[in-house]
Write an enzyme that holds these catalytic residues in place. Structure first.
Site, mmCIF file in Angstrom:
data_model
loop_
_atom_site.group_PDB
_atom_site.id
_atom_site.type_symbol
_atom_site.label_atom_id
_atom_site.label_comp_id
_atom_site.label_asym_id
_atom_site.label_seq_id
_atom_site.Cartn_x
_atom_site.Cartn_y
_atom_site.Cartn_z
ATOM 1 C CB SER B 54 -0.917 -0.010 1.221
ATOM 2 O OG SER B 54 -1.884 -1.020 1.085
ATOM 3 N N GLY B 55 0.257 2.397 -0.185
ATOM 4 C CA GLY B 55 1.004 3.654 -0.167
ATOM 5 C C GLY B 55 1.249 4.203 -1.547
ATOM 6 C CG HIS B 56 2.678 2.382 -4.276
ATOM 7 N ND1 HIS B 56 3.792 3.149 -4.089
ATOM 8 C CD2 HIS B 56 3.004 1.132 -3.855
ATOM 9 C CE1 HIS B 56 4.767 2.390 -3.594
ATOM 10 N NE2 HIS B 56 4.301 1.155 -3.440
ATOM 11 C CG ASP B 109 4.771 -7.174 -5.001
ATOM 12 O OD1 ASP B 109 3.948 -7.272 -4.076
ATOM 13 O OD2 ASP B 109 5.341 -6.102 -5.276
ATOM 14 C CG HIS B 215 8.780 0.947 -2.292
ATOM 15 N ND1 HIS B 215 9.150 0.396 -3.494
ATOM 16 C CD2 HIS B 215 7.543 0.487 -2.024
ATOM 17 C CE1 HIS B 215 8.175 -0.387 -3.941
ATOM 18 N NE2 HIS B 215 7.196 -0.350 -3.073
#
Ligand SMILES: Nc1ncnc2c1ncn2[C@@H]1O[C@H](COP(=O)(O)OP(=O)(O)O)[C@@H](O)[C@H]1O
Ligand SMILES: Nc1ncnc2c1ncn2[C@@H]1O[C@H](COP(=O)(O)OP(=O)(O)O)[C@@H](O)[C@H]1O
Ligand SMILES: [Mg+2]
Ligand SMILES: [Mg+2]
Ligand SMILES: [Mg+2]
Ligand SMILES: [Mg+2]
Lengths: 214, 329, 329, 214
Positions: B54-56, B109, B215
């Site tokens: 997450s965070g994108h 991933d 990131h």
């Protein structure tokens, strides 16, 4: 009445508890290492793994050691995420798979450890020398297998020392796997987070087993 | 921390809860294991799933909807989702027509998607996006990172799947779009993961990181911040040298804000990039300027170029209706 | 400066050039005097124009297009456009059906729009948005500031004008929407005007400004940053106390990012606000979570509530196709 | 051969040049004052006004003084933006409108100044006491009109002093107009940007006229 079986299970659970506690405690420190490669989640991932294991501790407790390892590995593989979830999960799972049901000798343990490390390499499509946890796990497995015929304390000392040496050697490597691969030359001289957790875990397991043996 | 948070550990949970509620007309959030799926699935269609840390935002949950993804699997901040999550999403949206996994090239991933697909029972295929030419190392061994170009793959293949493309067709198209796509980023500062006390990427004030990852991974060069034109020129030279587009190729020019850079500056970068392409006699056929693959609040941006063929161009223009991307009437 | 700029003085010019080129399918940029207008006007429709200082993208230029504005008049960063610009925009898009000016309540905007309308030759009307309940002073003398609620007015009245609403109808509707709308903001840090060495709003690290304006104007209270829930509760209490919506009224809940706050946090705020409305038995009928009225890269957000009647609700759902807001198929 | 007309025009142009230079120079300082009320554009706006005037200087030069003021005012009103564009533009425009064509007496100038300040108040829908430029311009206009019968040097001194006094008094006021109105109580004790520019301009004009008179 306590059987050998019970004793082994009890040792395994004690090691599990100690490992989980240690990983939860090390969270911030491991995140910091991972941040240097532009990420910062390695500590969270391992803490999540520890919590996932603590959550099923009651389920693990009655299992035989090989079953306990397989169940633990599956939980980590399935629920943790990140690169370390599948990798550490595979390590546990394959260690469990590599042990015979019933009484296992020290040589069986050493062999299974080697097989488990090979499983990690397969899962990661990687090899030693790429600046990962394998640079600790590989030498540790070899040292343990090589020393397993000596007295147990010496074998454990060799295991532990190989992890430390591997970690040190890993620091000087140029990363070619994982997030750190993108840092290029800048990774040389920095500790790999996965190699650091591998060393921490190997050392802790060796120390716990040595306590039991003494 | 200078953030709107309750318990930092709950950031992803609360945010997804808000997201799912605000877009309840389009998406549905499953919890335990967690994934976001379309409210209504189209029977017989190849299902597209993607996921990652997450965070994108809006990537990937914001691209669930008609013309794009069927499900998105969000991990913790900057951390791959688990095998269990991916498997649950696959089982929820996968159809007899098949399931295509669009994976960004990160070890976590890759492994988690791979294991989930080992456990998943239906027809499936996977493809890996590796569009980031910015990193200093890596490509020889681990390939390139997957960044904003993933959005282009998801949009174009999403439209194709919507039109009835079959699984192998979707996979091949996804590979072609990915092969035709390059991205490169630059950061003027770092970003902070909610649960961390310290920023990812510590840049001294006035310095920039050229080639940064989403990131905060270090890029290929750090140096004093220069003019927008000079920065864009450096990114474009690298992108174009790697890509070598033919003069007649219609290009998609995508300026992606990384989070902390306001639209005013994103459009300044767009203007600079478009001028460079003009000067080289290259053709900007489609444009998009928006933070579609962000890095929390990182001040920075990336440039993505895709060499479109006729099919891709038509599919790009096809209607899309998701929380994060919409057009076509 | 930690910004993508060439000459800071050229920031608005270059950004608008990039904007107009990236959205050439929808908008056209005029220069000297500067304004943005729809590429194709609808004959016989009441024309809507708005404008104000730049730095609030996508407001207003990003709302030029079908279902919203006919023209937007951008001033320098945080500075009202000139009379000449407004007059030129009015002359370019104004029709026999009339021209409605949607003005945010700032002295400069008021005076320049007023003077432009004194000089403009066609039928016209003006209305002033004053939705910001956050400021400490002002309302008794100068009224309230106009902030994110302006977007709601532009969307709803834009749809009405598109359907053929007449000038007086548009004006009255705009007044009703504005009267039904309240906003309040909070900043966790300041923002920097490209040409300034120093930030607007100097907040010590860890402090927040409750009630902040969209240029960094001080609000009603400064204090340590608390939890997202506590912050939202303070904003919601103030909004609801001022607004007194009836339990059955369908509400629009709009979380507006101020620029430097990522979607993850905007959705956390949305989740908190929606929970509060639920607990009070109020109805969230429509939701939007997006930085539509930003303050450059300010970390912060605002909450806007509109008490929708049936007409407003239907007009809100009507198609809109602009660079900054799109829906409806 | 220099006529009085020429001399007045030359003085007006010299004042224009000095004002523009001074405002351009003060840009950063005036922005800083405006930032305290959460804005920060007052310096830019005034610099833009100065540059707009310098851009049409050739067009202004041949005009009679009233025409010059009207033309200058219109340029500022039309092209500057912000609150100060319309307000300072109106001041110039109304000053020009208030002067008779042909020879103007000092009393004519003082009267026109008062009318111009009233024009500003009308445009801003505001009055003295609200912590704006009017708190300098109002007292300055009254002082000048009141002292215009004295010798010119004294009248100019009164004008200049009233601007300084007005500015100081303004500092203590609670803002109820413009952006600063939202600052509430916090505006007390802070200088109003528009009042500051008004003082700077009045002082500069007075000083220039005094030079010419001496
Ligand atoms: N392909 C791989 N093979 C073996 N180990 C790997 C591989 N990729 C990453 N690792 C190990 O995993 C560690 C990173 O784990 P973690 O931070 O939890 O996951 P992520 O990289 O997804 O953020 C690295 O430090 C490295 O030791
Ligand atoms: N309604 C008004 N009447 C008189 N003067 C005003 C009014 N509003 C603002 N001002 C003056 O204008 C100054 C602000 O000018 P400026 O910063 O250029 O414009 P803006 O307020 O649009 O940013 C204030 O300091 C004040 O002196
Ligand atoms: Mg990591
Ligand atoms: Mg990670
Ligand atoms: Mg202003
Ligand atoms: Mg101002």
């Amino acid at each position: 009445m306590t059987t050998t079986q019970d004793a082994t299970q009890a040792t395994a659970l004690a090691i599990l508890d100690a490992l989980c506690a240690r990983l939860i405690e090390a969270e911030a420190e491991l995140n910091a290492l991972d941040r240097a490669v532009g990420d910062g989640d390695h500590g969270h991932n391992l803490a999540r793994a520890a919590n996932a294991l603590l959550a099923i501790r009651d389920e693990l407790a009655p299992l035989s050691v090989p079953e306990m390892l397989k169940r633990a590995g599956k939980a980590v593989v399935m629920s943790v995420g990140g690169a370390s979830g599948p990798l550490y999960g595979t390590l546990l799972l394959e260690q469990g798979k590599g042990l015979p049901e019933g009484e296992a000798s020290r040589a069986d343990w050493a062999r299974a450890f080697t097989l488990a490390v090979e499983g990690v390499a397969r899962r990661g499509k990687s090899a030693e020398g790429e600046k990962t946890m394998l640079d600790v796990l590989g030498p540790a497995a070899r040292a343990f297998e090589g020393a397993v015929d000596q007295d147990f304390a010496s074998a454990l000392a060799a295991l532990s020392q190989a992890a430390v040496d591997g970690h040190l050697h890993c620091r000087g490597l140029h990363a070619s796997r994982g997030r750190a691969a993108y840092v290029g030359e800048r990774s040389v001289g920095q500790d790999d987070p996965g190699a650091t957790t591998a060393m921490i875990c190997v050392q802790l397991v060796a120390a716990k087993l040595a306590e039991g043996a003494a | 921390m200078t953030k709107f948070l309750n318990r930092p550990e709950d950031a992803v949970t609360e945010s997804l809860r808000g997201f799912a509620r605000a877009h309840a007309d389009l998406v549905h959030l499953e919890d335990q294991p967690r994934f976001v799926r379309r409210k209504t699935l189209t029977p017989g269609k190849v299902a597209l799933i993607s996921g990652g840390g997450s965070g994108h935002d809006p990537m990937h949950a914001g691209f669930v909807g008609r013309g794009m993804l069927d499900a998105a699997v969000p991990g913790e901040v900057f951390s791959s989702p688990s095998t269990e999550q991916i498997l649950a999403a696959a089982e929820a949206v996968g159809s007899d027509a098949g399931l295509l996994c669009i994976i960004k090239n990160y070890a976590g991933d890759l492994m988690n998607f791979e294991m989930a697909m080992e456990l998943y029972d239906g027809p499936n295929a996977s493809m890996v996006v590796q569009d980031d030419v910015g990193a200093a190392g890596g490509s020889a061994t681990v390939g390139r990172r997957g960044v904003a170009g993933t959005v282009v793959v998801e949009k174009i293949v999403g439209a194709f799947a919507e039109q009835g493309g079959d699984l192998e067709g979707c996979r091949l198209l996804a590979e072609s779009v990915a092969a035709a796509t390059r991205s490169m980023g630059v950061a003027l500062g770092g970003c902070r993961v909610p649960t961390s006390e310290k920023p990812n990427l510590e840049l001294p004030l006035g310095e920039m990181e050229i080639g940064v990852g989403i990131h905060g991974e270090p890029g290929r060069r750090r140096g004093p911040i220069t003019s927008a034109d000079a920065i864009v020129e450096e990114l474009m030279e690298t992108l174009l040298a790697d890509m070598q587009p033919k003069a007649a190729t219609p290009l998609l020019l995508f300026i992606n804000g990384l989070g902390g850079t306001p639209p005013m500056e994103q459009y300044i970068l767009y203007d600079a990039a478009a001028r460079i392409l003009d000067a080289k006699g290259l053709t900007v056929a489609r444009s998009i300027v928006a933070p579609l693959c962000s890095s929390l609040e990182m001040p920075g941006a990336s440039i993505t170029l895709t060499a479109l063929d006729d099919q891709m161009l038509a599919l790009w223009d096809d209607p899309v209706h998701t929380p994060g991307l919409r057009w076509g009437v």
